[in-house]
Design a protein around this motif. Structure first.
Motif, mmCIF file in Angstrom:
data_model
loop_
_atom_site.group_PDB
_atom_site.id
_atom_site.type_symbol
_atom_site.label_atom_id
_atom_site.label_comp_id
_atom_site.label_asym_id
_atom_site.label_seq_id
_atom_site.Cartn_x
_atom_site.Cartn_y
_atom_site.Cartn_z
ATOM 1 N N GLY A 20 17.731 -65.637 46.633
ATOM 2 C CA GLY A 20 18.912 -64.877 46.237
ATOM 3 C C GLY A 20 18.881 -63.456 46.757
ATOM 4 O O GLY A 20 17.928 -63.033 47.408
ATOM 5 N N PRO A 21 19.934 -62.681 46.468
ATOM 6 C CA PRO A 21 19.988 -61.284 46.907
ATOM 7 C C PRO A 21 19.078 -60.402 46.065
ATOM 8 O O PRO A 21 18.664 -60.784 44.969
ATOM 9 N N HIS A 22 18.768 -59.215 46.573
ATOM 10 C CA HIS A 22 18.019 -58.240 45.777
ATOM 11 C C HIS A 22 18.513 -56.842 46.116
ATOM 12 O O HIS A 22 19.267 -56.643 47.072
ATOM 13 N N THR A 23 18.064 -55.866 45.339
ATOM 14 C CA THR A 23 18.608 -54.506 45.453
ATOM 15 C C THR A 23 18.126 -53.764 46.683
ATOM 16 O O THR A 23 18.748 -52.790 47.097
ATOM 17 N N GLY A 24 16.984 -54.174 47.233
ATOM 18 C CA GLY A 24 16.410 -53.434 48.352
ATOM 19 C C GLY A 24 15.574 -52.248 47.919
ATOM 20 O O GLY A 24 15.021 -51.537 48.766
ATOM 21 N N LEU A 25 15.463 -52.032 46.604
ATOM 22 C CA LEU A 25 14.637 -50.940 46.077
ATOM 23 C C LEU A 25 13.239 -51.503 45.786
ATOM 24 O O LEU A 25 13.090 -52.395 44.951
ATOM 25 N N ILE A 26 12.235 -50.996 46.487
ATOM 26 C CA ILE A 26 10.897 -51.585 46.477
ATOM 27 C C ILE A 26 9.953 -50.774 45.584
ATOM 28 O O ILE A 26 9.965 -49.537 45.588
ATOM 29 N N ALA A 27 9.119 -51.486 44.832
ATOM 30 C CA ALA A 27 8.056 -50.887 44.020
ATOM 31 C C ALA A 27 6.853 -51.813 44.076
ATOM 32 O O ALA A 27 6.958 -52.968 44.499
ATOM 33 N N GLN A 28 5.706 -51.315 43.668
ATOM 34 C CA GLN A 28 4.546 -52.184 43.528
ATOM 35 C C GLN A 28 4.814 -53.135 42.376
ATOM 36 O O GLN A 28 5.062 -52.702 41.242
ATOM 37 N N LEU A 48 -6.771 -46.355 23.366
ATOM 38 C CA LEU A 48 -6.272 -47.714 23.487
ATOM 39 C C LEU A 48 -4.818 -47.632 23.946
ATOM 40 O O LEU A 48 -3.998 -46.948 23.327
ATOM 41 N N VAL A 49 -4.503 -48.309 25.054
ATOM 42 C CA VAL A 49 -3.152 -48.254 25.603
ATOM 43 C C VAL A 49 -2.587 -49.658 25.760
ATOM 44 O O VAL A 49 -3.338 -50.648 25.831
ATOM 45 N N PHE A 50 -1.257 -49.740 25.839
ATOM 46 C CA PHE A 50 -0.553 -51.002 26.073
ATOM 47 C C PHE A 50 0.017 -50.959 27.480
ATOM 48 O O PHE A 50 0.699 -49.995 27.845
ATOM 49 N N ASP A 51 -0.256 -52.015 28.277
ATOM 50 C CA ASP A 51 0.169 -51.971 29.671
ATOM 51 C C ASP A 51 0.141 -53.383 30.264
ATOM 52 O O ASP A 51 -0.312 -54.332 29.616
ATOM 53 N N VAL A 52 0.600 -53.497 31.494
ATOM 54 C CA VAL A 52 0.429 -54.736 32.265
ATOM 55 C C VAL A 52 -1.068 -54.942 32.483
ATOM 56 O O VAL A 52 -1.810 -53.985 32.724
ATOM 57 N N ASN A 53 -1.533 -56.192 32.393
ATOM 58 C CA ASN A 53 -2.985 -56.387 32.517
ATOM 59 C C ASN A 53 -3.383 -57.551 33.423
ATOM 60 O O ASN A 53 -4.510 -58.036 33.353
ATOM 61 N N ASP A 54 -2.471 -58.007 34.300
ATOM 62 C CA ASP A 54 -2.825 -59.064 35.252
ATOM 63 C C ASP A 54 -2.163 -58.755 36.587
ATOM 64 O O ASP A 54 -0.946 -58.570 36.648
ATOM 65 N N PHE A 55 -2.974 -58.744 37.652
ATOM 66 C CA PHE A 55 -2.459 -58.299 38.951
ATOM 67 C C PHE A 55 -2.838 -59.250 40.091
ATOM 68 O O PHE A 55 -2.830 -58.852 41.246
ATOM 69 N N ASP A 56 -3.133 -60.494 39.761
ATOM 70 C CA ASP A 56 -3.540 -61.444 40.793
ATOM 71 C C ASP A 56 -2.479 -61.595 41.882
ATOM 72 O O ASP A 56 -2.810 -61.878 43.037
ATOM 73 N N GLU A 57 -1.197 -61.433 41.525
ATOM 74 C CA GLU A 57 -0.113 -61.645 42.491
ATOM 75 C C GLU A 57 0.525 -60.339 42.954
ATOM 76 O O GLU A 57 1.588 -60.359 43.585
ATOM 77 N N THR A 58 -0.074 -59.205 42.663
ATOM 78 C CA THR A 58 0.552 -57.913 42.957
ATOM 79 C C THR A 58 0.851 -57.727 44.442
ATOM 80 O O THR A 58 0.057 -58.122 45.308
ATOM 81 N N LEU A 59 2.008 -57.136 44.721
ATOM 82 C CA LEU A 59 2.451 -56.878 46.090
ATOM 83 C C LEU A 59 3.707 -56.007 45.999
ATOM 84 O O LEU A 59 4.450 -56.113 45.028
ATOM 85 N N PRO A 60 3.971 -55.150 46.965
ATOM 86 C CA PRO A 60 5.234 -54.404 46.948
ATOM 87 C C PRO A 60 6.417 -55.360 47.122
ATOM 88 O O PRO A 60 6.371 -56.302 47.927
ATOM 89 N N GLY A 61 7.481 -55.124 46.349
ATOM 90 C CA GLY A 61 8.654 -55.982 46.435
ATOM 91 C C GLY A 61 9.791 -55.440 45.600
ATOM 92 O O GLY A 61 9.680 -54.364 44.999
ATOM 93 N N PRO A 62 10.908 -56.156 45.539
ATOM 94 C CA PRO A 62 12.060 -55.699 44.760
ATOM 95 C C PRO A 62 11.709 -55.587 43.276
ATOM 96 O O PRO A 62 11.256 -56.567 42.670
ATOM 97 N N TRP A 63 11.948 -54.435 42.688
ATOM 98 C CA TRP A 63 11.532 -54.179 41.304
ATOM 99 C C TRP A 63 12.073 -55.216 40.334
ATOM 100 O O TRP A 63 11.419 -55.585 39.357
ATOM 101 N N GLU A 64 13.298 -55.725 40.612
ATOM 102 C CA GLU A 64 13.933 -56.617 39.642
ATOM 103 C C GLU A 64 13.257 -57.985 39.583
ATOM 104 O O GLU A 64 13.445 -58.722 38.607
#
Length: 398
Positions: A20-28, A48-64
């Motif tokens: 599908g389409p995407h915004t073209g706005l890229i983030a990690q 103690l913080v709350f955050d994302v905690n799994d990055f096996d698939e991390t890559l720059p791409g469309p934020w949405e």
């Protein structure tokens, strides 16, 4: 269940999103931002913080893409919990609204202030949410503070003749001497030096003197699950000052991101480095011993690995059988954390402007989440049919 299937189906959803389409706005991107990949962990400052905690698939791409995977997971979890459609919409809109409003807040901050933002688990956070969710946070935080390396050591090690060693719990934990025999295990341990040097070199300069104070005393294969089924993972027991100063680290196999076939290969040849760098970019504060290496395991299997402490104040709020209100509060926390992670590398001002200050985007994400929950159920049914027809082999020892 459809939700368990969804957790392991990051590649399937990536293919759907890429069509599908995407915004073209890229983030990690986290790359697999479903609700179970958020949680609590300790910072180097021992907050103690709350955050994302799994990055096996991390890559720059469309934020949405991350947001769509997160809201879809919430809709699917709501169905699993038996929520009505109106309750599922409340949950998803809570997440989308939190992402949108926090991105707008971050867009108004200076660069350093935006970078330093984090979600600290404290009295202020607990006062800002529903009483039941605040209680869940308190209970999870209390468990997380005890869920550290020392607790892992007590569960995974034993002392025999004055020597500490990793326990045998096949098939989940198998010491290398049981995998390859005592002689080959000793030979492998003598060859660990170059591998550990590669890991050491991947650490920030200020962390290297710390890891130099530890020496390896035992190693075992550890089985990991869900989306990581079939990947190699090893745990290593290290000791510092003496046997009363243990440290458990995990080496987990890293492969190319499932997003790579749609977004292009990572700039990092080592997949473990891709994971580690992505984690450092998105998390407000990462494990001081997070690193990577390329190594040949005791079983002769060669792979890229990322390395981290096995436990460091880690915990997760359980959303199984939760009420719509509790899941909505949790969804709000996830949306808030994801916005902060994207703002560190993406154009937070452009993303905030795209989302606007009304609820149009919230409505769109809610509609997408329900539509994708339907698609996920069709995909899960297709897998079940393939198993029933014998085209896919599945078995369980449970």
């Amino acid at each position: 269940s459809p939700f368990s299937f969804f957790r392991g189906a990051a590649l399937i959803m990536a293919a759907d999103l890429a069509a599908g389409p995407h915004t073209g706005l890229i983030a990690q991107l986290c790359g697999d931002a479903h609700l179970s990949n958020f949680g609590l962990f300790g910072t180097p400052e021992r907050n103690l913080v709350f955050d994302v905690n799994d990055f096996d698939e991390t890559l720059p791409g469309p934020w949405e893409w991350d947001v769509k995977r997160l809201v879809a997971s919430l809709a699917i979890a709501g169905r699993t919990n038996g929520f009505q459609a109106s309750d599922r919409e409340l949950v998803v809109r809570s997440c989308a609204c939190a992402y949108r409003t926090h991105m707008r807040e971050l867009a108004g901050l200076g660069e350093l202030n935006a970078w330093y933002t984090q979600t600290t688990v404290d009295a202020e956070l607990e006062a800002s949410v529903d009483t039941k969710f605040a209680k869940a946070i308190q209970e999870t935080a209390a468990k997380a503070r005890t869920h550290d390396s020392l607790q892992a050591v007590s569960k995974l090690t034993e002392t025999v003749d004055g020597q500490t060693r990793l326990v045998s719990q096949p098939p989940l934990v198998v010491p290398i001497e049981e995998l390859v025999g005592a002689d080959q295990a000793r030979e492998y341990e003598q060859q660990l030096g170059p591998f550990m040097q590669r890991y050491r070199d991947s650490l920030e300069d200020s962390r290297r003197p710390l890891i130099d104070r530890f020496q390896n005393v035992a190693m075992a294969r550890k089985v990991v699950g869900v989306g990581s089924v079939g990947l190699r993972a090893w745990i290593m027991l290290l000791v510092g000052r003496d046997n009363d100063d243990p440290l458990l680290i995990q080496m987990k196999e890293a492969q190319p991101s499932v997003l790579a076939r749609f977004l292009g290969d990572s700039e990092y040849a080592n997949a473990g480095q891709r994971v580690s760098v992505g984690q450092r970019l998105m998390q407000a504060s990462s494990d001081v011993l997070l690193g990577w290496l390329h190594a040949v395991g005791p079983d002769g299997y060669e792979a890229d690995y990322y390395v981290r402490q096995l436990h460091d104040w880690k915990g997760a709020v359980s959303v199984q059988n939760s009420s719509p209100k509790l899941l909505a509060d949790y969804a709000r926390s996830c949306g808030h954390a994801l916005a902060r992670g994207h703002a560190r590398t993406g154009d937070r001002i452009a993303i905030a402007a795209y989302l606007g200050d009304g609820d149009t985007a919230d409505t769109a994400f809610a509609q997408f989440a329900e539509a994708y929950a339907d698609q996920n159920e069709r995909d899960y049914a297709a897998l079940q049919a393939a198993v029933a027809a014998g085209r896919v082999t599945a078995k369980s020892d449970l």
